[in-house]
Motif scaffolding. Sequence first.
Motif, short mmCIF file in Angstrom:
data_model
loop_
_atom_site.label_atom_id
_atom_site.label_comp_id
_atom_site.label_asym_id
_atom_site.label_seq_id
_atom_site.Cartn_x
_atom_site.Cartn_y
_atom_site.Cartn_z
N VAL A 34 -19.51 24.69 -20.88
CA VAL A 34 -19.81 24.17 -22.21
C VAL A 34 -21.32 24.03 -22.39
N SER A 35 -21.75 24.07 -23.64
CA SER A 35 -23.10 23.69 -23.99
C SER A 35 -23.01 22.45 -24.87
N ASN A 36 -24.08 21.72 -24.95
CA ASN A 36 -24.04 20.43 -25.63
C ASN A 36 -25.35 20.19 -26.38
N GLN A 37 -25.26 19.85 -27.64
CA GLN A 37 -26.44 19.47 -28.39
C GLN A 37 -26.34 17.99 -28.75
N TYR A 38 -27.41 17.46 -29.30
CA TYR A 38 -27.50 16.03 -29.57
C TYR A 38 -27.85 15.81 -31.04
N VAL A 39 -27.66 14.57 -31.48
CA VAL A 39 -27.94 14.25 -32.87
C VAL A 39 -28.94 13.11 -32.94
N LEU A 40 -29.93 13.25 -33.82
CA LEU A 40 -30.94 12.23 -34.04
C LEU A 40 -30.42 11.30 -35.13
N VAL A 41 -30.27 10.02 -34.76
CA VAL A 41 -29.78 9.02 -35.72
C VAL A 41 -30.77 7.87 -35.81
N ILE A 42 -30.77 7.21 -36.95
CA ILE A 42 -31.66 6.08 -37.16
C ILE A 42 -30.88 4.91 -37.75
N HIS A 43 -31.44 3.72 -37.63
CA HIS A 43 -30.84 2.56 -38.30
C HIS A 43 -31.12 2.69 -39.80
N PRO A 44 -30.16 2.32 -40.65
CA PRO A 44 -30.35 2.47 -42.09
C PRO A 44 -31.58 1.75 -42.66
N SER A 45 -32.11 0.77 -41.94
CA SER A 45 -33.30 0.06 -42.43
C SER A 45 -34.56 0.92 -42.37
N VAL A 46 -34.52 1.98 -41.58
CA VAL A 46 -35.66 2.90 -41.53
C VAL A 46 -35.57 3.81 -42.77
N PRO A 47 -36.56 3.78 -43.64
CA PRO A 47 -36.47 4.50 -44.92
C PRO A 47 -36.75 6.00 -44.81
N ALA A 48 -35.99 6.67 -43.97
CA ALA A 48 -36.15 8.12 -43.81
C ALA A 48 -34.83 8.80 -44.12
N ARG A 49 -34.91 9.89 -44.88
CA ARG A 49 -33.72 10.66 -45.22
C ARG A 49 -33.66 11.98 -44.46
N ASN A 50 -34.72 12.32 -43.79
CA ASN A 50 -34.78 13.55 -43.00
C ASN A 50 -35.86 13.40 -41.93
N VAL A 51 -35.98 14.40 -41.08
CA VAL A 51 -36.94 14.32 -39.98
C VAL A 51 -38.37 14.30 -40.49
N ARG A 52 -38.61 15.04 -41.57
CA ARG A 52 -39.96 15.06 -42.13
C ARG A 52 -40.38 13.65 -42.58
N ASP A 53 -39.45 12.93 -43.20
CA ASP A 53 -39.74 11.54 -43.60
C ASP A 53 -40.03 10.68 -42.38
N LEU A 54 -39.22 10.84 -41.34
CA LEU A 54 -39.39 10.03 -40.13
C LEU A 54 -40.77 10.27 -39.51
N ILE A 55 -41.19 11.52 -39.49
CA ILE A 55 -42.51 11.86 -38.94
C ILE A 55 -43.62 11.20 -39.76
N LYS A 56 -43.50 11.23 -41.07
CA LYS A 56 -44.51 10.60 -41.94
C LYS A 56 -44.60 9.11 -41.69
N ILE A 57 -43.45 8.45 -41.55
CA ILE A 57 -43.44 7.01 -41.29
C ILE A 57 -44.09 6.70 -39.95
N ALA A 58 -43.74 7.49 -38.93
CA ALA A 58 -44.28 7.25 -37.59
C ALA A 58 -45.79 7.49 -37.55
N LYS A 59 -46.26 8.48 -38.29
CA LYS A 59 -47.70 8.75 -38.31
C LYS A 59 -48.47 7.67 -39.06
N ALA A 60 -47.84 7.10 -40.06
CA ALA A 60 -48.50 6.05 -40.84
C ALA A 60 -48.58 4.73 -40.07
N GLN A 61 -47.64 4.53 -39.14
CA GLN A 61 -47.60 3.28 -38.36
C GLN A 61 -47.38 3.59 -36.88
#
Length: 323
Positions: free
Chosen positions: A122-149
């Motif tokens: 078998v092969s296995n991939q993973y999923v990136l999940v966040i807590h709903p309090s983090v205001p990101a709707r996609n990975v690009r948003d998450l990167i912007k938030i992380a770079k800002a703080q």
Amino acid sequence: MRDFGLKGICAVAALLAGSGFASAQTYPAKPLRLVAAFPAGGPSDIVARAVGKRMAEMLGQSVVVDNRTGAGGNIGAEIVAKSPPDGYTVLLGGSFLTIAPSLYAKPPFDPVKDFAPISLIVSNQYVLVIHPSVPARNVRDLIKIAKAQPGKLNYASTGPGSPPRLCAELLKAMAGIDIVNISYKGATPALVDLIGGHIDVYIGGISGTLPPIASNKVRALAVTSTRRSSQLPQVPTVAESALPGYDITTWFGLVAPAGTPRDIVTKLNGVIAAIVNEPEMKNYLIGQGVDPVTNTPEQFAAYIRSEVPKFAKIVKAAGITPE
């Protein structure tokens, strides 16, 4: 005397060759031991027991699953690497074999030299999940938030050489962001703290994260391989959503000790291919959050060789060491 000695040597060689052929023809003549290097109930154990049961039925001999856990899979792997190469002790190997050389100064085995690859399972991939309090709707948003703080967000991992840790570190390196690692002893406590809002980000196995995703307790942003998951078809890949070239896929497959006779390897390869391609087995494995896949011993060997430098690059860049 010289001629007699030469004839004697030839006779002994012929006898040994003949007996080897006969033993290969009758293999297996006794039960097999299938070593699983991780605890009962985990993904490795689930795959080992499902496949081991069908192996026993097809081979006509019992296949005993032996959980030899510890040291990130190294204990079970070392046991098999040092076992007689007769086809009666095999290992459900995995990405831990190809991660170990870059994580440990002196791993007790060489993933390329000490094993005879049989087939991927078998092969296995993973999923990136966040807590709903983090205001990101996609990975690009998450990167912007992380770079800002920088340093404000944290992520959960399940050990220094674990795939979730490597997935997160590759994300950090490719995106140029700073998020803080919080280590856990397993996926369950990591998910509990993510759901509770104590953790911002987690990259984990798909099967374990499906329930909280479905109940909106966590938000799925992306999967880690180059293709979408059949279980989360609406969730994009990290590569397509933000970071082209991002790809981490892990695997489980059957390996034997180096030096195992070629005809035994070939026989086991055929058995694994038949088992994994059974519709019932395919559906079962997919239901466990993994993707059924088989290949030839040569293809498997080449894949193992290619995985070692891939993980070494991530481990070195992140400065990961055993904890």
